[in-house]
Design an enzyme around this catalytic site. Structure first.
Site: not given
Length: 736
Positions: A52, A76, A80-81, A143, A263
């Site tokens: 990821h 990133h 958090e993880d 992300d 269009d």
């Protein structure tokens, strides 16, 4: 070397290709860090988690961002993880990378009352960080893009929630930053999960026309290339089929068939300079007849996100209509990449061009507004409205362009010019004529605002003001004005009680009020007086806390106030009085409040709901999607949490049913009504009423009032109706 390591080396090669002078060492260091701390973690798809952040970094490299941004993209999810902290990131990679990672990291350690509050705070945090470094939002978009590409591996309810958030916030955010390519992919991916039936219908309709369309466009392309060469206009030509979500939006807005989306097919002519753009436009109009009203010049007047292009729709052979977009190479790159098109850095610092600063001006403005918003849902609603506005281009008498939302009014125009102009607005001239303030402005209108010193905003303006700026400024003024009145009323009530018991006010010092305010959980003495004025605190009880010895001499001492005083006072003000259909609603934490379903939206079980205290009537319960909610909740103090409670019939095994109006737009053919009633009745649904009428373009409009148990029951009905051949759209009406 395994496949993942090979992909990382390809990433380094791409960075070197786009940025030959870039030092890739920070990217390698971040990669080693990720591999170490994400080791053993797996995604829902079953692949290693490290894939990821690598995918995110690849998207950022495709945007041609610098090594700092790509390193931050790899990291990133680290805070958090994994056990890694922001301080460790700063120590290892520097403050700049740590700031970006912190801006992207979601808030997980704070307990929020509901999902909306958490979502609002996460978005607010991202925007605050984005103001100082736009790479925060670019990483967040990368992300979200990879998460959407792999969304099929999650549970259906998570798929829909993430896709809905993508359509509401992230795709519009990409649009405001001019990133057309990212926006388009996010919208199509989200559309697949938010409305799979419509997605399939549009996809099949486009696929059925693809072969003929491709042949036609290939012929048109050949004709244009030949004519450009003959007239010595240097340009290249490409064509595309409109994205599925954009087609569906057109179908919804205009209530037309796919054949009437002008269009659906579009040619792009990309020239060397502006002169070539206008020369190509003239050539196109010589070759094919232009459709009146479909010529737009976004070069002379760019869109708010700085998009520039010439648009025209022309009539081809056999009645085929197609759109032509004409722009320069520079305009094309900006249209596709937006703010990422000119990303530069110098000595480790980002350098934003003047044009990109203009793109970010609305973010800075929004951050200023959010300080005035205490309600997270109000913040999210304002953000969504500001992210993706349909725009109307108007002018001041001196020729300055002022952009207001579609259906915007002179009030929106006034607040766009300046807050004080909005506050003191008493009238407006549009194209030289006086008009009411609720008049809807149109493209090209010349607007002159009439002001008057001392004039103040009206609460009625909230019923027709469209722009987030105007609505927030009006709400802020109303809140402040009401608070000042409440402080004055609170002071008078306290003085009246003091006179009644002959308590000298000079005995009550400001410090005593401040200390008592702290006991009530308030910050200042004026907050306490405002609470008395609003009726949250009793003047008698406040006086008793301030001067108990003086009140006790009159035999009037009150019992100490408990933490439930405010709730008790509210329940006393609106005693329980059951209404039909309201017995399945209850106020969170309260069991003796009158609650009733608001007639404007008639929420049904399973919908997200919010309560609003109405004076003398109790608690009106609205669906969160109700258009009236934002108008009502500018007084956030009157918002109250409500929840669905079991009903007596449900406890006995019989689900309560709610009347819901459904509007169906369909082909006018024999047997259609019979097929629709069969679909509805097959789910053991009672039909209370049916009404039919003729619509535009040979369609029929059928309105049903049905009895639905909950949102899922209603969704089954709507899905079944949409699958019927000839059904164009199914909508739920707010009022029954």
């Amino acid at each position: 070397m395994d496949a993942i390591s090979q992909r990382f080396e390809h990433l380094i090669d791409r960075v070197r290709e786009h940025r030959p002078t870039e030092n890739p060492d920070p990217i390698r260091k971040a990669w080693d860090f990720c591999v170490r701390f994400h080791e053993g973690q797996m995604r829902a798809s079953g692949e290693p988690y490290i894939v990821h952040p690598l995918e995110v970094a690849e998207v950022l490299a495709e945007m041609k961002l610098d090594a700092t941004a790509i390193a931050a993209g790899l990291l990133h999810d680290a805070v958090e993880d994994t056990p890694v902290t922001s301080d460790e990131i700063a120590a290892e990679f520097g403050e700049q990378v740590a700031h970006i990672v912190e801006g992207v990291t979601k808030i997980d350690k704070i307990q929020f009352a509901n999902r909306e509050d958490r979502q609002a705070e996460n978005v607010r945090k991202m925007l605050l960080a984005m103001v100082s470094d736009v790479r925060v939002v670019l990483i967040k978009l990368a992300d979200r893009l990879h998460n959407m590409r792999t969304l099929e591996h999650l549970k259906p309810e998570r798929q829909e929630a993430i896709a809905r958030e993508t359509l509401d916030i992230y795709a519009p955010l990409a649009h405001r930053l001019g990133m057309g390519k990212v926006r388009g992919e996010l919208e199509d991916l989200a559309f697949r999960y938010t409305d799979p039936v419509s997605y399939q219908q549009v996809a099949e309709a486009v696929e059925a026309r693809r072969v003929d369309g491709e042949q036609f466009m290939a012929h048109v392309e050949e004709t244009i290339v030949e004519q450009l060469r003959e007239h010595n206009i240097e340009a290249r030509v490409e064509w595309r089929i409109k994205r599925l979500y954009s087609i569906w939006q057109k179908l919804q807005k205009a209530q037309v068939s796919v054949d009437q989306v002008f269009d659906l097919l579009a040619i792009r002519i990309i020239t060397r300079d502006k002169t070539g753009c206008y020369a190509a436009l003239g050539l196109i109009h010589m070759l094919w007849r232009p459709v009146p009203g479909r010529v737009k010049d976004f070069i002379a007047i760019p869109r708010a996100n700085l998009y520039q292009s010439l648009h025209t729709t022309v009539m081809g052979e056999n009645g085929h209509q197609f759109e032509v977009q004409i722009r320069t190479e520079e305009m094309h790159r900006i249209a596709e990449e937006g703010i990422a098109a000119h990303w530069k850095y110098k000595a480790g610092e980002s350098v934003i061009s003047a044009r990109d600063e203009q793109r970010l001006a609305w973010v800075r403005q929004l951050v200023d507004w959010q300080r005035e918003m205490t309600d997270p849902n109000e913040f999210l609603s304002s953000l969504k409205m500001d992210l993706y506005p349909d725009e109307v281009y108007t002018f001041t008498p001196r020729g300055k362009v002022v952009i207001v939302p579609a259906d915007g009014t002179p009030v929106d125009f006034a607040y766009t010019v300046h807050t004080e102009v909005g506050h003191t607005c008493v009238g407006a001239k549009v194209n030289g004529r006086m008009v009411p303030l609720r008049t809807k402005l149109r493209n090209g209108d010349i607007v002159e605002i009439v002001t008057q010193n001392g004039h103040t905003p009206s609460r009625d303006w909230l019923t027709f003001a469209k722009s987030p700026r105007a609505r927030n400024k009006i709400k802020h003024w109303l809140n402040e004005n009401q608070r000042l009145r409440a402080i004055d009323v609170g002071r008078k009530l306290l003085e009246r009680e003091a006179r009644k018991f002959k308590v000298p006010m000079n005995r009550i010092e400001d410090g005593d009020l401040v200390r008592l305010a702290g006991d009530y959980g308030l910050a200042t003495a004026t907050d306490l007086l405002a609470g008395i004025g609003f009726g949250k605190q009793s003047a008698r009880q406040v006086l008793n806390r301030l001067a108990p010895e003086l009140l006790s001499s009159h035999g009037e001492e009150m019992p100490e106030e408990t933490s439930d005083t405010a709730a008790a006072a509210m329940s006393e003000a609106v005693r329980k009085l059951h209404l039909t259909g309201s017995d399945s609603l209850q106020v969170e934490g309260q069991n003796d409040l009158l609650v009733y379903r608001a007639r404007c939206c008639n929420p049904i079980r399973g919908e997200e709901i919010v309560g609003y205290v109405t004076r003398g009537k109790g608690v009106a319960v609205h669906a969160r999607s109700c258009p009236n909610v934002q108008n009502l909740l500018y007084e956030s103090d009157r918002r109250i949490d409500v929840e669905w409670a079991p009903t007596a019939s449900e406890i006995a095994g019989r689900a309560q049913r709610y009347p819901v109006r459904i509007t169906v737009h369909c082909d006018d053919r024999s047997g259609m009504l019979k097929e629709m009633t069969a679909i509805i009745s097959s789910d053991d649904t009672n039909i209370r009423a049916v009404e039919t009428r003729d619509g535009a373009n040979g369609e029929a409009i059928v309105e049903f009032v049905v009895e639905a148990e909950d949102v899922r029951h209603l969704s089954r009905m709507v899905t079944g109706l949409r699958r019927l051949p000839g059904v164009r759209e199914v909508q739920r009406a707010q009022k029954v």
